[in-house]
Write a protein that holds these residues in place. Structure first.
Motif, PDB file in Angstrom:
ATOM      1  N   UNK A 174       0.830  -1.205   0.000  1.00 21.24           N
ATOM      2  CA  UNK A 174       0.000   0.000   0.000  1.00 21.24           C
ATOM      3  C   UNK A 174       0.863   1.253   0.000  1.00 21.24           C
ATOM      4  N   UNK A 175       0.553   2.178  -0.903  1.00 23.59           N
ATOM      5  CA  UNK A 175       1.207   3.489  -0.943  1.00 23.59           C
ATOM      6  C   UNK A 175       0.268   4.517  -0.325  1.00 23.59           C
ATOM      7  N   UNK A 176       0.836   5.454   0.418  1.00 17.58           N
ATOM      8  CA  UNK A 176       0.060   6.511   1.074  1.00 17.58           C
ATOM      9  C   UNK A 176       0.455   7.856   0.487  1.00 17.58           C
ATOM     10  N   UNK A 177      -0.552   8.596   0.054  1.00 21.38           N
ATOM     11  CA  UNK A 177      -0.343   9.923  -0.528  1.00 21.38           C
ATOM     12  C   UNK A 177      -1.091  10.952   0.305  1.00 21.38           C
ATOM     13  N   UNK A 178      -0.369  11.921   0.832  1.00 23.36           N
ATOM     14  CA  UNK A 178      -1.004  13.033   1.535  1.00 23.36           C
ATOM     15  C   UNK A 178      -1.044  14.219   0.584  1.00 23.36           C
ATOM     16  N   UNK A 179      -2.219  14.788   0.429  1.00 20.28           N
ATOM     17  CA  UNK A 179      -2.402  15.954  -0.432  1.00 20.28           C
ATOM     18  C   UNK A 179      -2.559  17.169   0.468  1.00 20.28           C
ATOM     19  N   UNK A 180      -1.580  18.078   0.384  1.00 17.23           N
ATOM     20  CA  UNK A 180      -1.602  19.258   1.250  1.00 17.23           C
ATOM     21  C   UNK A 180      -0.675  20.335   0.703  1.00 17.23           C
ATOM     22  N   UNK A 181      -1.130  21.558   0.806  1.00 10.32           N
ATOM     23  CA  UNK A 181      -0.290  22.702   0.451  1.00 10.32           C
ATOM     24  C   UNK A 181       0.585  23.134   1.622  1.00 10.32           C
ATOM     25  N   UNK A 182       0.301  22.652   2.812  1.00 11.64           N
ATOM     26  CA  UNK A 182       0.959  23.182   4.009  1.00 11.64           C
ATOM     27  C   UNK A 182       1.712  22.153   4.847  1.00 11.64           C
ATOM     28  N   UNK A 183       1.398  20.884   4.729  1.00  9.36           N
ATOM     29  CA  UNK A 183       2.004  19.888   5.605  1.00  9.36           C
ATOM     30  C   UNK A 183       3.311  19.344   5.048  1.00  9.36           C
ATOM     31  N   UNK A 184       4.238  19.118   5.978  1.00 18.47           N
ATOM     32  CA  UNK A 184       5.431  18.342   5.688  1.00 18.47           C
ATOM     33  C   UNK A 184       5.282  17.003   6.381  1.00 18.47           C
ATOM     34  N   UNK A 185       6.251  16.129   6.199  1.00 18.03           N
ATOM     35  CA  UNK A 185       6.171  14.792   6.774  1.00 18.03           C
ATOM     36  C   UNK A 185       6.010  14.831   8.297  1.00 18.03           C
ATOM     37  N   UNK A 186       6.675  15.776   8.957  1.00 20.12           N
ATOM     38  CA  UNK A 186       6.601  15.841  10.415  1.00 20.12           C
ATOM     39  C   UNK A 186       5.242  16.331  10.926  1.00 20.12           C
ATOM     40  N   UNK A 187       4.444  17.005  10.083  1.00 19.36           N
ATOM     41  CA  UNK A 187       3.105  17.456  10.492  1.00 19.36           C
ATOM     42  C   UNK A 187       1.985  16.578   9.930  1.00 19.36           C
ATOM     43  N   UNK A 188       2.337  15.542   9.225  1.00 21.83           N
ATOM     44  CA  UNK A 188       1.354  14.725   8.520  1.00 21.83           C
ATOM     45  C   UNK A 188       0.753  13.656   9.435  1.00 21.83           C
ATOM     46  N   UNK A 189      -0.143  14.082  10.319  1.00 18.13           N
ATOM     47  CA  UNK A 189      -0.753  13.149  11.272  1.00 18.13           C
ATOM     48  C   UNK A 189      -1.670  12.145  10.582  1.00 18.13           C
ATOM     49  N   UNK A 190      -2.410  12.597   9.581  1.00 15.58           N
ATOM     50  CA  UNK A 190      -3.332  11.682   8.888  1.00 15.58           C
ATOM     51  C   UNK A 190      -2.569  10.612   8.116  1.00 15.58           C
ATOM     52  N   UNK A 191      -1.550  11.033   7.389  1.00 18.67           N
ATOM     53  CA  UNK A 191      -0.727  10.064   6.666  1.00 18.67           C
ATOM     54  C   UNK A 191      -0.064   9.081   7.611  1.00 18.67           C
ATOM     55  N   UNK A 192       0.429   9.587   8.739  1.00 16.41           N
ATOM     56  CA  UNK A 192       1.074   8.708   9.717  1.00 16.41           C
ATOM     57  C   UNK A 192       0.073   7.755  10.346  1.00 16.41           C
ATOM     58  N   UNK A 193      -1.144   8.218  10.565  1.00 11.91           N
ATOM     59  CA  UNK A 193      -2.201   7.346  11.082  1.00 11.91           C
ATOM     60  C   UNK A 193      -2.418   6.175  10.139  1.00 11.91           C
ATOM     61  N   UNK A 194      -2.483   6.454   8.844  1.00 11.83           N
ATOM     62  CA  UNK A 194      -2.654   5.376   7.865  1.00 11.83           C
ATOM     63  C   UNK A 194      -1.456   4.436   7.860  1.00 11.83           C
ATOM     64  N   UNK A 195      -0.251   5.002   7.854  1.00 11.40           N
ATOM     65  CA  UNK A 195       0.960   4.177   7.866  1.00 11.40           C
ATOM     66  C   UNK A 195       0.959   3.252   9.078  1.00 11.40           C
ATOM     67  N   UNK A 196       0.646   3.803  10.243  1.00  8.93           N
ATOM     68  CA  UNK A 196       0.634   2.998  11.475  1.00  8.93           C
ATOM     69  C   UNK A 196      -0.376   1.864  11.390  1.00  8.93           C
ATOM     70  N   UNK A 197      -1.552   2.141  10.869  1.00 10.63           N
ATOM     71  CA  UNK A 197      -2.587   1.112  10.779  1.00 10.63           C
ATOM     72  C   UNK A 197      -2.245   0.066   9.713  1.00 10.63           C
ATOM     73  N   UNK A 198      -1.707   0.511   8.601  1.00  9.89           N
ATOM     74  CA  UNK A 198      -1.314  -0.402   7.516  1.00  9.89           C
ATOM     75  C   UNK A 198      -0.283  -1.405   8.020  1.00  9.89           C
ATOM     76  N   UNK A 199       0.754  -0.903   8.666  1.00 10.27           N
ATOM     77  CA  UNK A 199       1.831  -1.794   9.130  1.00 10.27           C
ATOM     78  C   UNK A 199       1.382  -2.654  10.312  1.00 10.27           C
ATOM     79  N   UNK A 200       0.565  -2.094  11.205  1.00 14.20           N
ATOM     80  CA  UNK A 200       0.067  -2.885  12.339  1.00 14.20           C
ATOM     81  C   UNK A 200      -0.796  -4.054  11.865  1.00 14.20           C
ATOM     82  N   UNK A 201      -1.481  -3.867  10.747  1.00 12.93           N
ATOM     83  CA  UNK A 201      -2.328  -4.930  10.208  1.00 12.93           C
ATOM     84  C   UNK A 201      -1.514  -6.014   9.492  1.00 12.93           C
ATOM     85  N   UNK A 202      -0.213  -5.748   9.264  1.00 11.47           N
ATOM     86  CA  UNK A 202       0.631  -6.733   8.596  1.00 11.47           C
ATOM     87  C   UNK A 202       0.853  -6.474   7.125  1.00 11.47           C
TER      88      UNK A 202
END
Length: 180
Positions: free
Chosen positions: A15-43
């Motif tokens: 699974x690839x995760x794409x965050x669409x934002x004019x203002x967020x960087x990786x360190x502020x990307x809570x939604x993208x990180x939420x998806x990453x955490x759930x994706x990896x936790x699920x295996x």
């Protein structure tokens, strides 16, 4: 109703995760990180992760790149699904869909209604298929990403989920391209 057949072997999905934002960087990307955490936790396997500005052509180009990449089975984007002028993620997704998964948006709205009431009407979450790759566009809020994953995607991306799931039909997504 969610049922997992424990007698079947779990099949990890890339699974690839794409965050669409004019203002967020990786360190502020809570939604993208939420998806990453759930994706990896699920295996599942995080195939890639990117942040792109709210530009329809750039979003569509990234989706096309991942569709063409055999190491990506699913793309989940977050952000840009609202009603404002800069919200163009849904249009970019529809630019690349071969088939839209109409019920994804409907089911997401039902899930959202239980959490945020009639405010759910402001989301344009969507899902589709192109080139044998599943694509889902989720709102940019962390809560919406949790809801979409926890209530829909974790089950549909689990081969063991009954009575049916997206993973079991991967081999048939492009059967129309086979010679007759």
């Amino acid at each position: 109703m969610t049922r997992i057949d424990e007698t079947k072997e779990f099949i990890p999905v890339r699974i690839a995760v794409l965050t669409v934002s004019d203002t967020r960087g990786l360190d502020q990307d809570k939604s993208g990180q939420t998806l990453v955490d759930r994706i990896t936790a699920a295996g599942h396997i995080l195939a890639d992760r990117k942040i792109i500005r709210d530009e329809r052509d750039q979003i569509a180009a990234q989706l096309r790149d991942w569709i063409a990449d055999p190491a990506v089975d699913v793309v989940i984007s977050t952000g840009g699904t609202g009603l404002t002028g800069r919200d163009v993620t849904v249009e970019a997704h529809r630019d690349v869909y071969e088939k839209e998964i109409d019920a994804f948006g409907t089911v997401f709205t039902i899930v959202s209604m239980q959490k945020i009431g009639t405010s759910a009407v402001q989301s344009r979450a969507t899902g589709g298929v192109a080139g044998g790759t599943y694509l889902f566009a989720l709102p940019g809020s962390t809560g919406a990403c949790k809801d979409a994953w926890d209530e829909i995607l974790q089950y549909q991306l689990d081969y063991r989920h009954l009575p049916c799931n997206f993973v079991e039909i991967f081999p048939r997504l492009e059967e129309h391209k086979r010679r007759k």
